[in-house]
Design a protein around this motif. Sequence first.
Motif, PDB file in Angstrom:
ATOM      1  N   ALA A   1     -24.092  10.439   2.933  1.00 46.74           N
ATOM      2  CA  ALA A   1     -24.528  10.629   1.548  1.00 46.74           C
ATOM      3  C   ALA A   1     -24.335   9.358   0.733  1.00 46.74           C
ATOM      4  O   ALA A   1     -25.201   8.979  -0.067  1.00 46.74           O
ATOM      5  CB  ALA A   1     -23.766  11.793   0.915  1.00 46.74           C
ATOM      6  N   ALA A   2     -23.196   8.682   0.930  1.00 44.60           N
ATOM      7  CA  ALA A   2     -22.926   7.469   0.162  1.00 44.60           C
ATOM      8  C   ALA A   2     -23.939   6.374   0.480  1.00 44.60           C
ATOM      9  O   ALA A   2     -24.364   5.628  -0.410  1.00 44.60           O
ATOM     10  CB  ALA A   2     -21.515   6.971   0.454  1.00 44.60           C
ATOM     11  N   GLU A   3     -24.341   6.257   1.766  1.00 38.95           N
ATOM     12  CA  GLU A   3     -25.337   5.254   2.142  1.00 38.95           C
ATOM     13  C   GLU A   3     -26.678   5.547   1.490  1.00 38.95           C
ATOM     14  O   GLU A   3     -27.337   4.656   0.945  1.00 38.95           O
ATOM     15  CB  GLU A   3     -25.523   5.238   3.663  1.00 38.95           C
ATOM     16  CG  GLU A   3     -24.318   4.789   4.461  1.00 38.95           C
ATOM     17  CD  GLU A   3     -24.557   4.905   5.951  1.00 38.95           C
ATOM     18  OE1 GLU A   3     -24.635   3.870   6.619  1.00 38.95           O
ATOM     19  OE2 GLU A   3     -24.687   6.038   6.448  1.00 38.95           O
ATOM     20  N   ALA A   4     -27.099   6.815   1.554  1.00 40.42           N
ATOM     21  CA  ALA A   4     -28.385   7.209   0.983  1.00 40.42           C
ATOM     22  C   ALA A   4     -28.398   6.996  -0.525  1.00 40.42           C
ATOM     23  O   ALA A   4     -29.381   6.502  -1.086  1.00 40.42           O
ATOM     24  CB  ALA A   4     -28.677   8.670   1.314  1.00 40.42           C
ATOM     25  N   THR A   5     -27.301   7.344  -1.179  1.00 34.98           N
ATOM     26  CA  THR A   5     -27.215   7.178  -2.630  1.00 34.98           C
ATOM     27  C   THR A   5     -27.246   5.711  -3.017  1.00 34.98           C
ATOM     28  O   THR A   5     -27.856   5.328  -4.013  1.00 34.98           O
ATOM     29  CB  THR A   5     -25.939   7.840  -3.165  1.00 34.98           C
ATOM     30  OG1 THR A   5     -25.942   9.233  -2.827  1.00 34.98           O
ATOM     31  CG2 THR A   5     -25.856   7.713  -4.681  1.00 34.98           C
ATOM     32  N   SER A   6     -26.601   4.868  -2.216  1.00 34.70           N
ATOM     33  CA  SER A   6     -26.609   3.432  -2.481  1.00 34.70           C
ATOM     34  C   SER A   6     -28.022   2.864  -2.391  1.00 34.70           C
ATOM     35  O   SER A   6     -28.439   2.053  -3.233  1.00 34.70           O
ATOM     36  CB  SER A   6     -25.691   2.709  -1.492  1.00 34.70           C
ATOM     37  OG  SER A   6     -25.755   1.312  -1.674  1.00 34.70           O
ATOM     38  N   ILE A   7     -28.782   3.295  -1.389  1.00 30.09           N
ATOM     39  CA  ILE A   7     -30.169   2.840  -1.248  1.00 30.09           C
ATOM     40  C   ILE A   7     -30.994   3.327  -2.433  1.00 30.09           C
ATOM     41  O   ILE A   7     -31.784   2.573  -3.016  1.00 30.09           O
ATOM     42  CB  ILE A   7     -30.761   3.347   0.080  1.00 30.09           C
ATOM     43  CG1 ILE A   7     -30.062   2.672   1.260  1.00 30.09           C
ATOM     44  CG2 ILE A   7     -32.274   3.079   0.138  1.00 30.09           C
ATOM     45  CD1 ILE A   7     -30.445   3.230   2.611  1.00 30.09           C
ATOM     46  N   LEU A   8     -30.806   4.595  -2.815  1.00 30.06           N
ATOM     47  CA  LEU A   8     -31.537   5.133  -3.965  1.00 30.06           C
ATOM     48  C   LEU A   8     -31.215   4.355  -5.236  1.00 30.06           C
ATOM     49  O   LEU A   8     -32.115   4.047  -6.032  1.00 30.06           O
ATOM     50  CB  LEU A   8     -31.196   6.608  -4.167  1.00 30.06           C
ATOM     51  CG  LEU A   8     -31.878   7.283  -5.373  1.00 30.06           C
ATOM     52  CD1 LEU A   8     -33.392   7.332  -5.186  1.00 30.06           C
ATOM     53  CD2 LEU A   8     -31.314   8.688  -5.590  1.00 30.06           C
TER      54      LEU A   8
END
Length: 221
Positions: free
Chosen positions: A174-181
């Motif tokens: 989740a943290a990786e996806a949120t960072s990309i977003l």
Amino acid sequence: MAKFSTWDDRFDNPRAEAVCLDFAEAAGLRVPDRELRVVNGRSVLLISRFDRSSDGARLSYLSAGTLLSEPAYGYATSKNYLDIASAARRIGVQDPEREMFRRLLVNAYLRNTDDHLRNHAFIHDGAGWRLSPVFDIVPHPSGIRHVCASAPGISRDCNPSIALAGYLKFGLFAAEATSILDEVQDATSRIPSFFDARCVSRRDREMLLACFGLLPKLITS
């Protein structure tokens, strides 16, 4: 490679594509070197060939359509970003899921309806296959079915929030996806400066922002 506008374009396509490439680069994607010029009163977007080495030698090029054995004609497909990532991993591309997830979010924000399998590709530079820079990203007010709309759980409108919810399928935390977003959203806030840099007219800004699904308050004079 030179890209020109055509008689039936609804906006200045070369300028619009330049803005989309600027946005994609700001969002963390690799894009080709490019230059926008005006020739005889018409906008022309010059894009460096990325299927050539620094000394001009031809590099092996493989489209996602060819890799996935999809027909060379038409836009309709049942394949999606996960299929591209899986096929990329099979030919040795490193960590393609993260790159394809970022592409998904960028194309979702841009509502890129020219997002078909021939517009995702791979380059072999002698050391192995890698994803090519992104190219041919520009919105069109049409109902073409595209790769983004084929992604699991993604609506035909390519809603970025819905796209984000699919991060687990790409093997991301989740943290990786949120960072990309967050990086993509930050690039979105810079769209007015991209419009300014490419001298996009007010009329075209309004039309492009409508295509992007972004708020009119982003329009600058």
